[in-house]
Design a protein around this motif. Structure first.
Motif, PDB file in Angstrom:
ATOM      1  N   ALA A 181       0.832  -1.214   0.000  1.00  0.00           N
ATOM      2  CA  ALA A 181       0.000   0.000   0.000  1.00  0.00           C
ATOM      3  C   ALA A 181       0.861   1.256   0.000  1.00  0.00           C
ATOM      4  CB  ALA A 181      -0.932  -0.014   1.207  1.00  0.00           C
ATOM      5  N   ASN A 182       2.060   1.163   0.613  1.00  0.00           N
ATOM      6  CA  ASN A 182       2.898   2.363   0.653  1.00  0.00           C
ATOM      7  C   ASN A 182       3.762   2.494  -0.607  1.00  0.00           C
ATOM      8  OD1 ASN A 182       4.684   0.337   1.194  1.00  0.00           O
ATOM      9  ND2 ASN A 182       5.596   1.276   3.019  1.00  0.00           N
ATOM     10  N   THR A 183       3.142   2.302  -1.763  1.00  0.00           N
ATOM     11  CA  THR A 183       3.795   2.512  -3.064  1.00  0.00           C
ATOM     12  C   THR A 183       3.133   3.733  -3.690  1.00  0.00           C
ATOM     13  OG1 THR A 183       3.982   0.114  -3.289  1.00  0.00           O
ATOM     14  CG2 THR A 183       4.325   1.403  -5.287  1.00  0.00           C
ATOM     15  N   CYS A 184       3.884   4.456  -4.490  1.00  0.00           N
ATOM     16  CA  CYS A 184       3.359   5.678  -5.125  1.00  0.00           C
ATOM     17  C   CYS A 184       2.100   5.350  -5.950  1.00  0.00           C
ATOM     18  CB  CYS A 184       4.472   6.277  -5.974  1.00  0.00           C
ATOM     19  SG  CYS A 184       4.010   6.904  -7.567  1.00  0.00           S
ATOM     20  N   PRO A 185       1.076   6.215  -5.879  1.00  0.00           N
ATOM     21  CA  PRO A 185      -0.193   5.932  -6.562  1.00  0.00           C
ATOM     22  C   PRO A 185      -0.051   5.748  -8.075  1.00  0.00           C
ATOM     23  CG  PRO A 185      -0.208   8.147  -5.572  1.00  0.00           C
ATOM     24  CD  PRO A 185       1.029   7.452  -5.103  1.00  0.00           C
ATOM     25  N   LEU A 186       0.951   6.410  -8.661  1.00  0.00           N
ATOM     26  CA  LEU A 186       1.143   6.279 -10.102  1.00  0.00           C
ATOM     27  C   LEU A 186       1.496   4.827 -10.457  1.00  0.00           C
ATOM     28  CD1 LEU A 186       2.848   8.966 -12.236  1.00  0.00           C
ATOM     29  CD2 LEU A 186       3.418   6.605 -12.686  1.00  0.00           C
ATOM     30  N   ILE A 187       2.329   4.222  -9.636  1.00  0.00           N
ATOM     31  CA  ILE A 187       2.750   2.842  -9.901  1.00  0.00           C
ATOM     32  C   ILE A 187       1.589   1.880  -9.629  1.00  0.00           C
ATOM     33  CG2 ILE A 187       4.412   1.053  -9.281  1.00  0.00           C
ATOM     34  CD1 ILE A 187       6.314   3.311  -8.427  1.00  0.00           C
ATOM     35  N   LYS A 188       0.860   2.151  -8.548  1.00  0.00           N
ATOM     36  CA  LYS A 188      -0.285   1.278  -8.242  1.00  0.00           C
ATOM     37  C   LYS A 188      -1.315   1.368  -9.371  1.00  0.00           C
ATOM     38  CE  LYS A 188      -0.776   2.841  -3.879  1.00  0.00           C
ATOM     39  NZ  LYS A 188      -1.045   2.963  -2.442  1.00  0.00           N
ATOM     40  N   ALA A 189      -1.544   2.597  -9.860  1.00  0.00           N
ATOM     41  CA  ALA A 189      -2.531   2.773 -10.936  1.00  0.00           C
ATOM     42  C   ALA A 189      -2.095   2.061 -12.219  1.00  0.00           C
ATOM     43  CB  ALA A 189      -2.761   4.262 -11.190  1.00  0.00           C
ATOM     44  N   MET A 190      -0.787   2.035 -12.461  1.00  0.00           N
ATOM     45  CA  MET A 190      -0.256   1.326 -13.634  1.00  0.00           C
ATOM     46  C   MET A 190      -0.688  -0.141 -13.615  1.00  0.00           C
ATOM     47  SD  MET A 190       3.750   2.486 -13.911  1.00  0.00           S
ATOM     48  CE  MET A 190       4.400   0.853 -13.694  1.00  0.00           C
ATOM     49  N   LEU A 191      -0.485  -0.770 -12.464  1.00  0.00           N
ATOM     50  CA  LEU A 191      -0.808  -2.194 -12.368  1.00  0.00           C
ATOM     51  C   LEU A 191      -2.313  -2.423 -12.341  1.00  0.00           C
ATOM     52  CD1 LEU A 191       2.223  -2.492 -12.000  1.00  0.00           C
ATOM     53  CD2 LEU A 191       1.758  -4.243 -10.287  1.00  0.00           C
ATOM     54  N   GLY A 192      -3.026  -1.510 -11.676  1.00  0.00           N
ATOM     55  CA  GLY A 192      -4.479  -1.632 -11.642  1.00  0.00           C
ATOM     56  C   GLY A 192      -5.073  -1.522 -13.046  1.00  0.00           C
ATOM     57  N   ALA A 193      -4.575  -0.570 -13.825  1.00  0.00           N
ATOM     58  CA  ALA A 193      -5.100  -0.374 -15.183  1.00  0.00           C
ATOM     59  C   ALA A 193      -4.884  -1.626 -16.028  1.00  0.00           C
ATOM     60  CB  ALA A 193      -4.439   0.837 -15.833  1.00  0.00           C
ATOM     61  N   ARG A 194      -3.728  -2.260 -15.851  1.00  0.00           N
ATOM     62  CA  ARG A 194      -3.433  -3.470 -16.637  1.00  0.00           C
ATOM     63  C   ARG A 194      -4.257  -4.672 -16.156  1.00  0.00           C
ATOM     64  NH1 ARG A 194      -1.644  -5.609 -21.437  1.00  0.00           N
ATOM     65  NH2 ARG A 194      -1.833  -7.817 -21.100  1.00  0.00           N
ATOM     66  N   PHE A 195      -4.177  -4.927 -14.855  1.00  0.00           N
ATOM     67  CA  PHE A 195      -4.760  -6.179 -14.368  1.00  0.00           C
ATOM     68  C   PHE A 195      -6.278  -6.108 -14.215  1.00  0.00           C
ATOM     69  CE2 PHE A 195      -0.268  -6.768 -12.999  1.00  0.00           C
ATOM     70  CZ  PHE A 195      -0.012  -7.896 -13.756  1.00  0.00           C
ATOM     71  N   ASP A 196      -6.833  -4.907 -14.016  1.00  0.00           N
ATOM     72  CA  ASP A 196      -8.299  -4.787 -13.953  1.00  0.00           C
ATOM     73  C   ASP A 196      -8.923  -4.780 -15.355  1.00  0.00           C
ATOM     74  OD1 ASP A 196      -8.279  -4.720 -11.242  1.00  0.00           O
ATOM     75  OD2 ASP A 196      -8.621  -2.563 -11.028  1.00  0.00           O
ATOM     76  N   LYS A 197      -8.091  -4.645 -16.368  1.00  0.00           N
ATOM     77  CA  LYS A 197      -8.558  -4.640 -17.774  1.00  0.00           C
ATOM     78  C   LYS A 197      -9.563  -3.517 -18.022  1.00  0.00           C
ATOM     79  CE  LYS A 197      -7.961  -9.598 -18.476  1.00  0.00           C
ATOM     80  NZ  LYS A 197      -7.968 -10.550 -17.491  1.00  0.00           N
ATOM     81  N   THR A 198      -9.235  -2.326 -17.534  1.00  0.00           N
ATOM     82  CA  THR A 198     -10.174  -1.212 -17.694  1.00  0.00           C
ATOM     83  C   THR A 198      -9.575  -0.062 -18.494  1.00  0.00           C
ATOM     84  OG1 THR A 198      -9.472  -0.545 -15.489  1.00  0.00           O
ATOM     85  CG2 THR A 198     -11.625  -1.622 -15.656  1.00  0.00           C
ATOM     86  N   CYS A 199      -8.469  -0.301 -19.184  1.00  0.00           N
ATOM     87  CA  CYS A 199      -7.904   0.766 -20.022  1.00  0.00           C
ATOM     88  C   CYS A 199      -7.556   0.181 -21.393  1.00  0.00           C
ATOM     89  CB  CYS A 199      -6.651   1.361 -19.377  1.00  0.00           C
ATOM     90  SG  CYS A 199      -5.877   2.589 -20.447  1.00  0.00           S
ATOM     91  N   PRO A 200      -8.152   0.718 -22.474  1.00  0.00           N
ATOM     92  CA  PRO A 200      -7.879   0.158 -23.804  1.00  0.00           C
ATOM     93  C   PRO A 200      -6.417   0.307 -24.228  1.00  0.00           C
ATOM     94  CG  PRO A 200      -9.188   2.178 -23.973  1.00  0.00           C
ATOM     95  CD  PRO A 200      -9.116   1.827 -22.525  1.00  0.00           C
TER      96      PRO A 200
END
Ligand code: BJ8
Length: 422
Positions: free
Chosen positions: A111-130
């Motif tokens: 959780a204590n990772t920069c939000p930009l990096i967390k968002a990178m992985l979320g965008a990929r693994f949640d499959k919500t960014c074309p």
């Protein structure tokens, strides 16, 4: 929209979850952009791109891929788009500026990772960014530790090539970066099946330089007493720069600049009675407009960004005089090594840039914005503050994330800072 749904389904996206993301965008656009008064007419193009951010450009890229083209997803201002376009590929930034993606990233990262990096992985693994779905390969880079390690996790799901960015600026580091660019050339040649010829590279150096020149023209116009465009609008343009077609983008920015020049001549300003603020710090990936919105609704006007969604992206052209492939690659390396990111040591060039840009843009004060848990920029903030103070430049340091939890508190602090500017 129906076509978009079909495209998103074909890209294997999580449509239900993606609908939730799409639902919040119109409200955010209305609150942040449409509520501004007296916007330039030529913002229409950028508004349109934003309103259909997951439709317009992705459909062009999908079409490109259907015809055999290859798309390269990138994360950092150091990745040289020139060589990707020279091989007939398309480079597109993979933005990670939404809180929507953060919980998805937290499934893989502390959780204590920069939000930009967390968002990178979320965008990929949640499959919500074309954009994350359609890129054939991602080009990462060894910058901060968080990104480095996150790329290892992304690499379990998508082909990745990592560029080993030197973190000092000695002569051998410039040569080393040229070497890394040569390795990237091999990768893009392999992926696209096309050779990077000296002719194609020369042409694309010019093409990307033209994009930089258009942005430089835009930023210079903001230095006028009459500020013809808000920082919020300019930030949107800088964010779109990462993924729009470079030639079309340069044309649209130049068209906007024509209008802004007229505005300056006519004395049209969006900054009446406002304090001029330079923002520096970590990048603000789309749709992160939080700080600009706070500053510009608290009596300030942002007149410059010393960030990777600002001057670091476009300052300094690649020398166009290279005759051989080797010379061109070294010229590209030299230009990119001129970027002053906090992952370098020492990074006093950034302090010089902030002071110079504050003077050039006649800033009344500097706000250093750090994304939470970004250690390099956070640690550097202290020295930057000392330098600004030594130069007599009022300075405010802020640490924040993508949520709105601290918005009220930040508004109070920013309001007090702006009031103190007199
Ligand atoms: S050149 S700033 S784009 S690395 S991800 S360093 S915020 S902890 S993005 Fe960057 Fe390239 Fe440098 Fe620019 Fe900090 Fe977060 Fe790391 Fe970040």
């Amino acid at each position: 929209m129906a076509d978009n749904q079909k495209m998103w389904a074909e890209l294997g996206m999580n449509l239900e979850m993606h609908d939730m993301l799409c639902e919040v965008l119109p409200g955010a656009i209305g609150d942040v952009f449409m509520s501004q008064e007296n916007r330039p007419e030529a913002m229409d193009y950028f508004d349109m791109v934003l309103a259909d951010v997951h439709g317009l450009r992705p459909s062009e890229l999908v079409e490109f891929r259907k015809n055999g083209g290859k798309v390269f997803g990138t994360f950092c201002a150091y990745v040289p788009d020139e060589v990707i376009f020279a091989a007939g590929g398309i480079a597109t930034g993979l933005c990670a500026g939404s809180q929507f993606w953060v919980p998805g990233g937290e499934r893989y990262l502390p959780a204590n990772t920069c939000p930009l990096i967390k968002a990178m992985l979320g965008a990929r693994f949640d499959k919500t960014c074309p954009f994350y779905r359609l890129a054939d390969i991602y080009i990462g880079e060894n910058t901060c530790d968080g990104k480095k390690k996150a790329y290892e996790i992304l690499g379990t799901d998508v082909p990745m090539h990592i560029m080993d960015l030197p973190q000092m600026k000695r002569e051998k580091d410039y040569l080393k970066w040229a070497d890394e660019i040569k390795d990237l050339i091999k990768v893009v040649e392999e992926v696209t099946g096309n050779k990077v010829t000296p002719e194609a590279l020369a042409e694309n150096i010019k093409k990307i330089n033209n994009k930089r020149k258009a942005l430089e023209r835009l930023y210079k116009l903001r230095r006028n007493e009459c500020v013809p465009i808000s920082g919020t609008d300019t930030l949107l343009i800088s964010q779109i720069a990462y993924y729009d077609d470079p030639e079309r983008f340069a044309t649209m920015v130049n068209k906007l600049c024509d209008e802004l020049e007229q505005r300056v001549a006519d004395g049209v300003s969006v900054a009446e009675g406002k304090k001029r603020i330079l923002i520096t710090g970590t990048p603000m990936a789309i749709p992160n407009w939080k700080m600009h919105n706070l500053v510009e609704t608290s009596g300030g006007i942002v007149v410059c960004e010393e960030t990777c969604t600002g001057t670091r992206y476009f300052e300094n052209q690649v020398d166009e005089s290279g005759a051989t492939l080797d010379e061109m690659v070294q010229n590209i390396a030299n230009r990119y090594m001129g970027i002053n990111c906090a992952c370098f040591t020492p990074n006093t060039g950034r302090f010089d840039d902030v002071v110079r840009l504050a003077k050039e843009s006649k800033a009344d004060g500097v706000i250093d914005v750090n994304l939470m848990f970004c250690q390099t920029y956070d640690i550097e903030g202290r020295s930057l503050e000392e330098r600004c103070k030594a130069e007599g430049i009022p300075f405010l340091g802020i640490e924040t994330d993508y949520t709105d939890n601290d918005a009220q508190q930040l508004k109070t602090r920013i309001g007090a800072f702006i009031e103190m500017l007199g």
